[in-house]
Design an enzyme around this catalytic site. Structure first.
Site, short mmCIF file in Angstrom:
data_model
loop_
_atom_site.label_atom_id
_atom_site.label_comp_id
_atom_site.label_asym_id
_atom_site.label_seq_id
_atom_site.Cartn_x
_atom_site.Cartn_y
_atom_site.Cartn_z
N CYS A 110 118.46 32.88 31.10
CA CYS A 110 117.79 32.76 30.69
C CYS A 110 117.49 30.70 30.78
CB CYS A 110 117.79 33.21 29.32
SG CYS A 110 116.10 32.18 28.75
N GLU B 49 116.09 42.41 34.02
CA GLU B 49 116.57 42.48 32.57
C GLU B 49 117.11 41.56 31.64
OE1 GLU B 49 120.40 42.79 29.13
OE2 GLU B 49 120.04 42.16 31.60
N ARG C 263 121.05 47.53 20.52
CA ARG C 263 121.21 46.23 21.33
C ARG C 263 119.06 46.00 22.34
NH1 ARG C 263 125.45 44.48 23.64
NH2 ARG C 263 124.51 43.75 25.60
N ARG D 238 116.87 44.94 24.55
CA ARG D 238 116.88 43.98 24.87
C ARG D 238 115.78 43.87 25.83
NH1 ARG D 238 120.75 42.18 23.96
NH2 ARG D 238 122.72 41.42 24.53
#
Length: 349
Positions: free
Chosen positions: A71, A109, A153, A155
């Site tokens: 990112c 992702e 988790r 995502r």
């Protein structure tokens, strides 16, 4: 057999999931030298290095592009359209490959907070870029705990399809999560790293959170001071992540890519110990025959930077059913205006 390429491949979590679903990998790219070494030992091929140096014309034909890309800040607001929005970012290199090859499906992702990055402009830019290349897009926040592993988790997953079909995340089959104790090693006890009783404090009657976590205690280290009220040591947020202890009767929090010392502590059978490296890899869905190469610190970094394989496998299965099945019915129709890199004065190198 449908073919895919594995960009920002890491140690191959995306690849394993798609191969289990019957796809074939024809190309991979990863810049980290240790990750490339592990990839080689497990898949018998070295990924190509820096994605910025790849000649898109040399990539073999493929049907699906997979990328767990970093990112980065985008220079122009997300509501603006075109490739000028992504110049200078690594997503720009993904977009060049997409525009040249036009795969049937693109799957991206990123971390949970990607959707909020730069006040949502980054996500908007990614979606607009794919739309302008002719892709119908959809995205969702998925939690690994819904796919059979005892780890919370979350995502961000983005799916784009060329055939005016919108991927339906609601059709993903959810699996009840195991408990943390179900994935622990039993035959490796001589290597377990136990804490001494004076090194930690357990909480009386710990309660399971909605997430499945059971905060069971903490290492006797300094706690946070700012904004903390008296008598709140029973709250996990008071304690820094490496000092928290979770019960094996619940789930585990997200494994971090920044944790190179493996400071993940669990309460199991009345004792407190670290998770082993193999247990961390099990939390991501890696099989026990997956080869762990290199120093412990690097191996902890790699697993924390990977993707949960059972979640990927279910995405792969649904992509085949929803987007690649010739008899599938489009969920929604869109007619995005298709643009080209050349429309913005950009060219391949």
């Amino acid at each position: 057999m449908y073919k895919f390429i594995d960009l920002f491949a890491g140690i191959g979590g995306f690849r394993i999931g798609f191969e289990r679903a019957g796809y074939q990998c024809v190309f991979s790219s990863e810049i980290d030298s240790h990750a490339r070494e592990m990839y080689f030992h497990n898949f018998s091929e070295y990924p190509v290095g820096d994605i910025r140096e790849i000649d898109v014309k040399t990539i073999p034909n493929f049907d699906i592009l997979l990328a767990g890309f970093p990112c980065q800040p985008f220079s122009i607001a997300g509501e603006k359209k075109g490739f000028n929005d992504i110049r200078g970012t690594l997503f720009f290199d993904i977009a060049k490959i997409v525009e040249y090859h036009l795969p049937k499906v693109v799957i991206l992702e990123n971390v949970k907070h990607f959707k909020n990055h730069d006040r949502g402009k980054t996500l908007a830019t990614v979606l607009n870029t794919l739309n302008n290349l002719g892709y119908t897009t959809n995205w969702n926040l998925l939690n690994a705990i819904n796919f059979g592993v005892p780890q919370n988790r979350e995502r961000t997953i983005i799916v784009g399809c060329l055939d005016k079909i919108e991927f339906d995340f609601n059709k993903l089959k959810k699996i009840k999560a195991k408990k943390l104790k179900d994935i622990l090693e039993n035959d490796n006890q001589e290597n377990f790293e136990y804490l001494k009783e004076e090194e930690y404090t357990l909480i009386t009657n710990p309660k399971q959170q909605l997430s499945g976590l059971i905060f069971a205690g903490y290492r006797n280290k300094n706690i946070r001071v700012n904004g903390i009220r008296p008598d709140t040591k029973h709250l996990s947020r008071v304690h820094k992540q490496p000092n928290r202890i979770y019960s094996s009767e619940g789930s585990h929090p997200t494994l971090s890519s920044q944790e190179s010392a493996g400071r993940y502590y669990i309460l199991h059978d009345g004792k407190v110990r670290k998770l082993t490296l193999r247990e961390c890899y099990r939390l991501m869905g890696f099989p026990d025959d997956f080869k762990l190469i290199g120093s412990k610190s690097k191996l902890y970094n790699r697993v924390g930077n990977s993707i949960v394989i059972p979640m990927v496998e279910e995405i792969a299965n649904q992509v085949k059913q929803q987007l690649l099945n010739p008899n599938c019915t489009p969920n929604h129709y869109h007619s995005p205006q298709q643009m080209s890199l050349f429309d913005f004065g950009l060219s391949y190198h």
